[in-house]
Design a protein around this motif. Structure first.
Motif, PDB file in Angstrom:
ATOM      1  N   GLU A 264      23.658  50.547  39.359  1.00  0.00           N
ATOM      2  CA  GLU A 264      23.022  49.310  38.890  1.00  0.00           C
ATOM      3  C   GLU A 264      22.846  47.754  38.210  1.00  0.00           C
ATOM      4  OE1 GLU A 264      19.566  48.238  34.925  1.00  0.00           O
ATOM      5  OE2 GLU A 264      18.686  49.379  35.799  1.00  0.00           O
ATOM      6  N   LEU A 265      23.408  47.124  39.247  1.00  0.00           N
ATOM      7  CA  LEU A 265      23.638  45.226  38.763  1.00  0.00           C
ATOM      8  C   LEU A 265      23.474  44.916  37.364  1.00  0.00           C
ATOM      9  CD1 LEU A 265      23.442  43.931  42.318  1.00  0.00           C
ATOM     10  CD2 LEU A 265      25.043  45.737  41.649  1.00  0.00           C
ATOM     11  N   VAL A 266      24.124  44.187  37.326  1.00  0.00           N
ATOM     12  CA  VAL A 266      24.002  42.989  35.815  1.00  0.00           C
ATOM     13  C   VAL A 266      22.694  42.735  36.062  1.00  0.00           C
ATOM     14  CG1 VAL A 266      24.980  40.604  34.771  1.00  0.00           C
ATOM     15  CG2 VAL A 266      25.897  42.800  35.678  1.00  0.00           C
ATOM     16  N   ASN A 267      21.962  41.865  37.679  1.00  0.00           N
ATOM     17  CA  ASN A 267      21.214  41.240  37.582  1.00  0.00           C
ATOM     18  C   ASN A 267      19.746  42.882  37.675  1.00  0.00           C
ATOM     19  OD1 ASN A 267      21.155  42.502  40.040  1.00  0.00           O
ATOM     20  ND2 ASN A 267      20.930  40.459  41.592  1.00  0.00           N
ATOM     21  N   ARG A 268      19.928  43.320  37.237  1.00  0.00           N
ATOM     22  CA  ARG A 268      18.949  44.679  37.103  1.00  0.00           C
ATOM     23  C   ARG A 268      18.470  45.128  38.996  1.00  0.00           C
ATOM     24  NH1 ARG A 268      20.198  47.076  33.274  1.00  0.00           N
ATOM     25  NH2 ARG A 268      19.754  44.971  30.719  1.00  0.00           N
ATOM     26  N   ASP A 269      18.776  44.552  39.543  1.00  0.00           N
ATOM     27  CA  ASP A 269      18.837  45.082  41.184  1.00  0.00           C
ATOM     28  C   ASP A 269      19.558  46.777  41.165  1.00  0.00           C
ATOM     29  OD1 ASP A 269      17.842  42.780  42.272  1.00  0.00           O
ATOM     30  OD2 ASP A 269      19.217  42.620  42.976  1.00  0.00           O
ATOM     31  N   VAL A 270      18.263  47.464  41.463  1.00  0.00           N
ATOM     32  CA  VAL A 270      19.361  48.905  41.592  1.00  0.00           C
ATOM     33  C   VAL A 270      19.692  49.343  43.312  1.00  0.00           C
ATOM     34  CG1 VAL A 270      18.356  51.469  41.461  1.00  0.00           C
ATOM     35  CG2 VAL A 270      17.793  49.498  39.629  1.00  0.00           C
TER      36      VAL A 270
ATOM     37  N   LEU B 206      23.281  56.175  44.927  1.00  0.00           N
ATOM     38  CA  LEU B 206      24.390  56.591  44.520  1.00  0.00           C
ATOM     39  C   LEU B 206      25.500  56.150  46.063  1.00  0.00           C
ATOM     40  CD1 LEU B 206      24.220  59.232  41.694  1.00  0.00           C
ATOM     41  CD2 LEU B 206      24.487  57.055  41.531  1.00  0.00           C
ATOM     42  N   ASP B 207      25.141  56.442  46.900  1.00  0.00           N
ATOM     43  CA  ASP B 207      25.846  56.467  48.306  1.00  0.00           C
ATOM     44  C   ASP B 207      26.331  55.075  48.795  1.00  0.00           C
ATOM     45  OD1 ASP B 207      23.035  55.888  49.263  1.00  0.00           O
ATOM     46  OD2 ASP B 207      23.101  57.438  50.361  1.00  0.00           O
ATOM     47  N   ASN B 208      25.306  54.184  47.904  1.00  0.00           N
ATOM     48  CA  ASN B 208      25.749  52.311  48.234  1.00  0.00           C
ATOM     49  C   ASN B 208      26.813  51.691  47.407  1.00  0.00           C
ATOM     50  OD1 ASN B 208      25.634  50.064  49.338  1.00  0.00           O
ATOM     51  ND2 ASN B 208      23.796  49.729  49.190  1.00  0.00           N
ATOM     52  N   SER B 209      27.823  51.649  46.906  1.00  0.00           N
ATOM     53  CA  SER B 209      28.560  51.557  45.972  1.00  0.00           C
ATOM     54  C   SER B 209      29.229  49.658  46.041  1.00  0.00           C
ATOM     55  CB  SER B 209      29.609  52.511  45.555  1.00  0.00           C
ATOM     56  OG  SER B 209      30.165  52.258  46.588  1.00  0.00           O
ATOM     57  N   VAL B 210      29.192  49.383  47.459  1.00  0.00           N
ATOM     58  CA  VAL B 210      29.691  48.121  47.726  1.00  0.00           C
ATOM     59  C   VAL B 210      29.258  47.568  46.907  1.00  0.00           C
ATOM     60  CG1 VAL B 210      30.400  46.515  49.527  1.00  0.00           C
ATOM     61  CG2 VAL B 210      30.504  48.841  49.598  1.00  0.00           C
ATOM     62  N   PRO B 211      27.701  46.913  46.356  1.00  0.00           N
ATOM     63  CA  PRO B 211      26.639  45.422  45.640  1.00  0.00           C
ATOM     64  C   PRO B 211      27.207  46.195  44.337  1.00  0.00           C
ATOM     65  CG  PRO B 211      25.539  47.320  47.447  1.00  0.00           C
ATOM     66  CD  PRO B 211      26.134  47.510  47.342  1.00  0.00           C
TER      67      PRO B 211
ATOM     68  N   CYS C 197      30.306  47.712  43.204  1.00  0.00           N
ATOM     69  CA  CYS C 197      31.862  46.993  42.819  1.00  0.00           C
ATOM     70  C   CYS C 197      32.157  45.340  43.188  1.00  0.00           C
ATOM     71  CB  CYS C 197      32.670  48.181  43.693  1.00  0.00           C
ATOM     72  SG  CYS C 197      32.495  49.977  44.085  1.00  0.00           S
ATOM     73  N   ALA C 198      31.356  45.156  44.112  1.00  0.00           N
ATOM     74  CA  ALA C 198      31.144  43.382  44.576  1.00  0.00           C
ATOM     75  C   ALA C 198      31.426  42.602  43.329  1.00  0.00           C
ATOM     76  CB  ALA C 198      30.676  43.277  45.352  1.00  0.00           C
ATOM     77  N   GLN C 199      30.219  42.962  41.982  1.00  0.00           N
ATOM     78  CA  GLN C 199      29.916  42.122  40.964  1.00  0.00           C
ATOM     79  C   GLN C 199      30.935  41.508  40.306  1.00  0.00           C
ATOM     80  OE1 GLN C 199      26.503  43.498  38.757  1.00  0.00           O
ATOM     81  NE2 GLN C 199      28.109  45.506  38.257  1.00  0.00           N
ATOM     82  N   CYS C 200      32.360  42.713  40.235  1.00  0.00           N
ATOM     83  CA  CYS C 200      33.112  43.030  39.289  1.00  0.00           C
ATOM     84  C   CYS C 200      34.186  42.080  39.600  1.00  0.00           C
ATOM     85  CB  CYS C 200      33.779  43.505  38.717  1.00  0.00           C
ATOM     86  SG  CYS C 200      31.925  44.205  37.464  1.00  0.00           S
ATOM     87  N   HIS C 201      34.566  43.759  40.909  1.00  0.00           N
ATOM     88  CA  HIS C 201      35.972  43.197  42.287  1.00  0.00           C
ATOM     89  C   HIS C 201      35.693  41.713  42.752  1.00  0.00           C
ATOM     90  CE1 HIS C 201      37.880  46.172  39.714  1.00  0.00           C
ATOM     91  NE2 HIS C 201      36.395  46.896  39.759  1.00  0.00           N
ATOM     92  N   ASN C 202      35.211  40.522  42.845  1.00  0.00           N
ATOM     93  CA  ASN C 202      34.883  39.829  44.139  1.00  0.00           C
ATOM     94  C   ASN C 202      35.928  39.393  44.959  1.00  0.00           C
ATOM     95  OD1 ASN C 202      35.583  37.719  41.981  1.00  0.00           O
ATOM     96  ND2 ASN C 202      33.794  38.182  40.854  1.00  0.00           N
ATOM     97  N   GLU C 203      36.809  39.406  44.582  1.00  0.00           N
ATOM     98  CA  GLU C 203      38.057  38.535  45.180  1.00  0.00           C
ATOM     99  C   GLU C 203      38.804  39.902  46.142  1.00  0.00           C
ATOM    100  OE1 GLU C 203      42.242  37.779  42.604  1.00  0.00           O
ATOM    101  OE2 GLU C 203      40.545  36.468  41.990  1.00  0.00           O
ATOM    102  N   ARG C 204      38.753  41.399  45.929  1.00  0.00           N
ATOM    103  CA  ARG C 204      38.768  42.510  47.297  1.00  0.00           C
ATOM    104  C   ARG C 204      37.580  42.821  48.107  1.00  0.00           C
ATOM    105  NH1 ARG C 204      42.598  46.918  43.796  1.00  0.00           N
ATOM    106  NH2 ARG C 204      43.096  46.261  42.392  1.00  0.00           N
ATOM    107  N   TYR C 205      36.306  42.310  47.608  1.00  0.00           N
ATOM    108  CA  TYR C 205      35.269  42.305  47.997  1.00  0.00           C
ATOM    109  C   TYR C 205      35.562  41.443  49.618  1.00  0.00           C
ATOM    110  CZ  TYR C 205      30.434  41.575  49.424  1.00  0.00           C
ATOM    111  OH  TYR C 205      29.265  41.872  50.275  1.00  0.00           O
TER     112      TYR C 205
END
Length: 245
Positions: A146-152, A155-160, A162-170
């Protein structure tokens, strides 16, 4: 003779140092609408169903269905394992027991690692106890990401996530300078353990070495050097004046 099955009758015993009644009052209007016999046999106090999950499922069937589709459901985790935190009474300090009938899930009481031996490395910065786990897994029943904006996300789709915190690596991954950019279905979790983010045993976020502080220059020797230099300059000045006379 009229049979008394009121909540108040149960409260005459189940209160005080073992405040089942008081906790039930604090559990909210949903539980307040149900009396004790909704969950317990009036003579044995046993649950009306064989398990706590079956008993809770009388009203919370949606949550039970959500849990059944997760690893918690497959492992037979009961509702009471998480929702009914208990604590013995401390009569010396006058602290009442906690019977678990408030059914609350506070971050201080719920400890996911009491069952999951998955200590967090780096991601422990997200919080303590269950707070760090729920920062990514969101709802405890479905355990989806679950993202900060409540989008769900599953478990097999981790990219969104991880991207919300590790945006530079994304961004680097999207630009082709990090990871397998040519695979549109690549997932962060394929290379990184989300609980201990390492690659082939090497930490991806190495500790920053501490800067060694330079030793302070002693003040007295510095003053002596300055004085000697000034004396030499003055001596040279005197010699030049004498030679010019």
């Amino acid at each position: 003779m009229r049979r008394d099955t009121s909540v108040e009758l149960c409260a005459s015993c189940h209160s005080g140092p073992y405040p089942t009644y008081e906790e039930w009052l604090d559990s909210g209007p949903a539980h307040g609408a149900a009396d004790c016999l909704k969950c317990h046999d009036q003579h044995t106090s046993e649950l009306t169903f064989e398990t706590s999950t079956g008993t809770c499922g009388q009203c919370h069937d949606t949550h039970v269905e959500q849990v059944q589709g997760t690893l918690h459901g497959e492992e037979g985790v009961e509702c009471s394992d998480c929702h009914m935190t208990q604590r013995p009474a401390d009569f010396i300090n006058g602290t009442p027991a906690k019977t678990g009938h408030s059914f609350s899930l506070s971050d201080q009481e719920l400890d996911c690692q009491s069952c999951h031996d998955r200590p967090l490395s780096k991601h422990d910065a997200l919080g303590e106890m269950s707070y760090a786990c729920l920062s990514c897994h969101g709802d405890i029943h479905e355990l989806k990401l679950e993202l900060v904006n409540r989008d769900v996300y599953p478990l097999d789709n981790s990219v969104p996530l991880c991207a919300q915190c590790h945006n530079e690596r994304y961004t680097a991954w999207k630009q082709g300078t990090h990871g397998s950019f040519d695979d549109p279905e690549a997932q962060c979790a394929e290379c990184h353990d989300p609980h201990d983010p390492v690659i082939s045993g090497f930490a991806t976020l190495p500790s920053i070495p501490q800067r060694e502080e330079a030793e302070p220059t002693p003040i007295i020797p510095l003053i002596m050097v300055i004085v000697v230099a000034e004396v030499l300059v003055f001596a040279v000045y005197i010699l030049r004046r004498q030679s010019s006379v």
